[in-house]
Design an enzyme around this catalytic site. Structure first.
Site, PDB file in Angstrom:
ATOM      1  N   LYS A 139       6.645 -29.883  22.786  1.00 40.50           N
ATOM      2  CA  LYS A 139       7.257 -31.168  23.110  1.00 40.50           C
ATOM      3  C   LYS A 139       8.080 -31.640  21.915  1.00 40.50           C
ATOM      4  CE  LYS A 139       5.841 -35.748  24.837  1.00 40.50           C
ATOM      5  NZ  LYS A 139       4.673 -36.601  25.163  1.00 40.50           N
ATOM      6  N   SER A 167       4.882 -38.357  29.907  1.00 41.60           N
ATOM      7  CA  SER A 167       6.134 -38.092  29.228  1.00 41.60           C
ATOM      8  C   SER A 167       6.335 -36.617  28.843  1.00 41.60           C
ATOM      9  CB  SER A 167       6.219 -38.958  27.969  1.00 41.60           C
ATOM     10  OG  SER A 167       5.209 -38.602  27.046  1.00 41.60           O
ATOM     11  N   SER A 170       0.110 -38.611  29.209  1.00 41.73           N
ATOM     12  CA  SER A 170       1.326 -37.798  29.184  1.00 41.73           C
ATOM     13  C   SER A 170       1.133 -36.285  29.136  1.00 41.73           C
ATOM     14  CB  SER A 170       2.202 -38.209  28.005  1.00 41.73           C
ATOM     15  OG  SER A 170       2.880 -39.375  28.337  1.00 41.73           O
TER      16      SER A 170
HETATM   17  N1  GLN Z   1       2.996 -43.500  30.788  1.00 43.75           N
HETATM   18  C1  GLN Z   1       2.353 -44.035  29.639  1.00 43.75           C
HETATM   19  C2  GLN Z   1       3.342 -44.834  28.832  1.00 43.75           C
HETATM   20  O1  GLN Z   1       4.458 -44.919  29.219  1.00 43.75           O
HETATM   21  C3  GLN Z   1       1.726 -42.956  28.818  1.00 43.75           C
HETATM   22  C4  GLN Z   1       2.700 -42.195  28.030  1.00 43.75           C
HETATM   23  C5  GLN Z   1       2.059 -41.187  27.089  1.00 43.75           C
HETATM   24  O2  GLN Z   1       0.913 -40.784  27.288  1.00 43.75           O
HETATM   25  N2  GLN Z   1       2.815 -40.825  26.051  1.00 43.75           N
HETATM   26  O3  GLN Z   1       3.038 -45.392  27.841  1.00 43.75           O
END
Ligand code: GLN
Length: 491
Positions: A78, A153, A177
Site C-alpha cells: 500500500k 482504503s 481498511s
Molecule cells: N473507512 C475508515 C475511515 O475512513 C477506515 C479507514 C482505514 O482503516 N484506514 O476512516
C-alpha cells in the site's frame, strides 16, 4: 497451475524445488499488470526494473542454498508505507514527489526476508475512506465487477491480490481498511493487535488506531507474512514486547485437532443492525453453520456500546489526523503552492490544493473537536466511549475464544453510489471500527458470494495478541467453505 495464481506458500515451494525461477514469476505478474491494470487501477507505481533485479538476486541466493523465508516472492505494498528510493504518495497530491530515504520497519523486514517489491498500490488519500475513490490518482475497480468499488482504503492492495497482480500484499487498517476491501475482493485480510507490527515508516493517519497487516489469497499466506513483519521495534514506542509465536503453527494445530473445544461469540447488536443486507446475513449464517459442524460452540454475546462506535471513531480518527497531517504544509514535504507571496497564504493554498475534499473534511472536524471549549464535549467524550468499547470486548472475551461477525453491512457498492454521501460511507464501517478502538486483532475470510457474483467475507476477532486463535479458526473455515467456491475473478 498458472504462475500468477500461485499462493505465497505454493510459489515458495516451487522456487525452492527449482521448478520455477523468481524472474519468471516476477515477469508473469509484470505482464499481467501490463495487460490488465489499466482496467483495475490497482497500482500507483510499478517498479519493474528494480523488481526484476531483485528477482535475479533471489534466484542467485536460491541456487546457492541461501534462501530466506520469502526469497523470490513478488509482493505489493500500500502506498502509505515508506519505501526507500520508491515514490510514496499516500494517494495524495501533496506527496506527489515524495521519495523516502528509508524503508518502514515492516517493509525492511519483508526485504530482509527476500521478498520482491513489485510496486505501490492505490488507496484512499492517507487511508481516509472505504472505497478507494478518494485517491488523487485514480479509482480502483473491483476485479469481480468493474462497476463496483474494491472497498478501501487498501483497495489497491486487495484488488492486486484478487486480480493476481502479486502473490500477496500489505495494507493498513485504522478502522477496517484491510478487512473490508479483503471482504469485497474475495481475499484474506488480517489486522493484527495494535502494537504487534511496528508503525515506523507507516505514514500516520490516526496513530492510536493504525496497524499494518497482510492481504493474501489464503489464511496460510496471512500467517506466513505476519510471521515476517511482527516484533518489537525501538523505532516505534507503541510497538509491543509481547512474545511472538510461529503463527503457521495455528494451521498445523487445526490440521491435528480441529476446532473442537473453541467457543465463538455472536454479537447480538451486530446482527440486529438495520441495513444488514440479507445476502450478507446468509453468508454469515452459513459460516456460522460451518463452525458449528466443526464442533465450535456458539454463544450469543453482547457488545452494548455498538451504537456509539461510528460516532466515537469519527471524532477520534479525525482529531488524530488533524494533528498528524499538520506537517504537510508546503515547507517540510511535498507539494508547495508558489503563487502566494506571504507565508500564511502559502500554507492555506498548499493545503487547499494539495489535499482532497475528504481529507480537508477530516482536518476540519478534527481541528474543531480539539479546539478549546469543544475538547471535552467531543474528543474527551469520544475517548470515554472508546474505553467502554474496550470493556465490552474484555467482558465478551471472558466467555468466548473469538467473535464471529459480518465485515461490512453489504457487498461492494457501485462506484459513485456513496461518493456524495460521507455519512452513509462512515456508517458502513460499523462492524470493523471497534477492533481498532479496542486494539484487538481481526481477520476477514472469504465465505461466499452475492447473487450478483460479488465476494462476501466474514470477520473473526480475537483477544489482544491472540492472532493465533483467529488464524486457526479462519483456516478451519477456509478449508471447509472456500475451496468449494470459485477462486478467481475473470479479467
Ligand atoms: N473507512 C475508515 C475511515 O475512513 C477506515 C479507514 C482505514 O482503516 N484506514 O476512516
Amino acid at each position: 497451475m498458472k504462475l500468477h495464481e500461485l499462493t505465497i506458500a505454493e510459489a515458495r515451494q516451487l522456487l525452492l524445488d527449482k521448478k520455477i525461477s523468481s524472474v519468471e514469476l516476477t515477469r508473469a505478474f509484470l505482464d499481467r499488470i501490463d495487460a490488465f491494470d489499466d482496467r483495475i487501477g490497482a497500482y500507483i507505481t510499478v517498479d519493474e526494473g528494480p523488481a526484476l533485479e531483485q528477482a535475479r538476486q533471489a534466484d542467485d541466493a536460491i541456487s546457492k542454498g541461501e534462501a530466506s523465508v520469502l526469497t523470490g516472492i513478488p509482493l505489493a505494498l500500500k502506498d502509505l508505507l515508506c519505501t526507500k528510493g520508491v515514490k510514496t504518495t499516500c494517494g495524495s497530491e501533496i506527496l506527489d514527489n515524495f521519495v523516502p530515504l528509508y524503508d518502514g520497519t515492516a517493509v525492511a523486514k519483508l526485504k530482509a526476508g527476500g521478498a520482491i517489491l513489485l510496486g505501490k498500490t492505490n488507496l484512499d488519500e492517507f487511508g481516509m475512506g472505504s472505497s478507494t475513490e478518494n485517491s488523487s490518482y485514480k479509482v480502483t475497480t473491483n476485479p469481480w465487477n468493474p462497476n463496483h468499488v474494491p472497498g478501501g482504503s487498501s483497495g489497491g492492495s486487495a484488488a492486486a491480490v484478487s486480480a493476481q497482480f502479486c502473490c500477496g500484499s500489505l495494507g493498513t487498517d485504522t478502522g477496517g481498511s484491510i478487512r473490508q476491501p479483503a471482504s469485497h475482493c474475495g481475499v484474506v485480510g488480517l489486522k493484527p493487535t495494535y502494537g504487534r507490527v511496528s508503525r515506523f515508516g507507516l505514514v500516520s493517519y490516526a496513530s492510536s488506531l493504525d496497524q499494518i497487516g497482510p492481504i493474501t489469497r489464503d489464511v496460510t499466506d496471512a500467517a506466513l507474512l505476519l510471521n515476517v513483519i511482527v516484533g518489537n521495534d525501538p523505532m516505534d514506542s507503541t510497538s509491543a514486547r509481547e512474545a511472538v509465536p510461529d503463527f503457521t503453527r495455528a494451521l498445523a494445530q487445526f490440521d491435528r485437532e480441529g476446532l473442537k473445544g473453541m467457543t465463538a461469540g455472536i454479537p447480538k447488536e451486530y446482527l440486529s443492525q438495520e441495513g444488514l443486507d440479507p445476502e450478507v446475513r446468509q453468508v454469515f449464517d452459513s459460516a456460522r453453520n460451518v463452525f458449528e459442524d466443526l464442533g465450535v460452540e456458539m454463544k450469543e454475546i453482547s457488545l452494548p456500546h455498538t451504537d456509539y462506535v461510528v460516532a466515537a471513531y469519527y471524532i477520534i480518527a479525525p482529531c488524530e489526523a488533524s494533528s498528524n497531517l499538520a506537517r504537510f504544509d508546503g515547507v517540510k514535504y511535498g507539494y508547495r503552492d508558489f503563487s502566494s507571496d506571504d507565508l500564511i497564504r502559502m500554507y492555506k493554498q498548499t493545503k487547499s490544493k494539495g489535499f482532497g475534499p475528504e481529507v480537508q473534511r477530516r482536518i476540519i472536524i478534527g481541528t474543531y473537536s480539539l479546539s478549546a471549549g469543544y475538547y471535552d464535549a467531543y474528543y474527551g467524550r469520544a475517548s470515554k466511549v472508546r474505553t467502554l468499547i474496550m470493556k465490552d470486548f474484555a467482558t465478551a472475551f471472558q466467555g468466548c475464544d473469538f467473535i464471529l461477525s459480518p465485515v461490512a453491512p453489504a457487498p461492494a457498492f457501485k462506484i459513485g453510489e456513496n461518493s456524495d454521501d460521507p455519512l452513509t460511507m462512515y456508517l458502513s464501517d460499523i462492524f470493523t471500527l471497534s477492533a481498532n478502538m479496542a486494539g484487538i486483532p481481526g481477520m476477514s475470510v472469504p465465505a461466499g458470494f452475492s447473487s450478483q457474483g460479488l465476494p462476501i467475507g466474514v470477520q473473526l476477532m480475537g483477544k489482544r495478541f491472540d492472532e493465533f486463535s483467529v488464524l486457526k479458526a479462519g483456516y478451519g473455515l477456509e478449508q471447509t467453505v472456500v475451496l468449494l467456491e470459485k477462486k478467481f475473478p475473470i479479467l
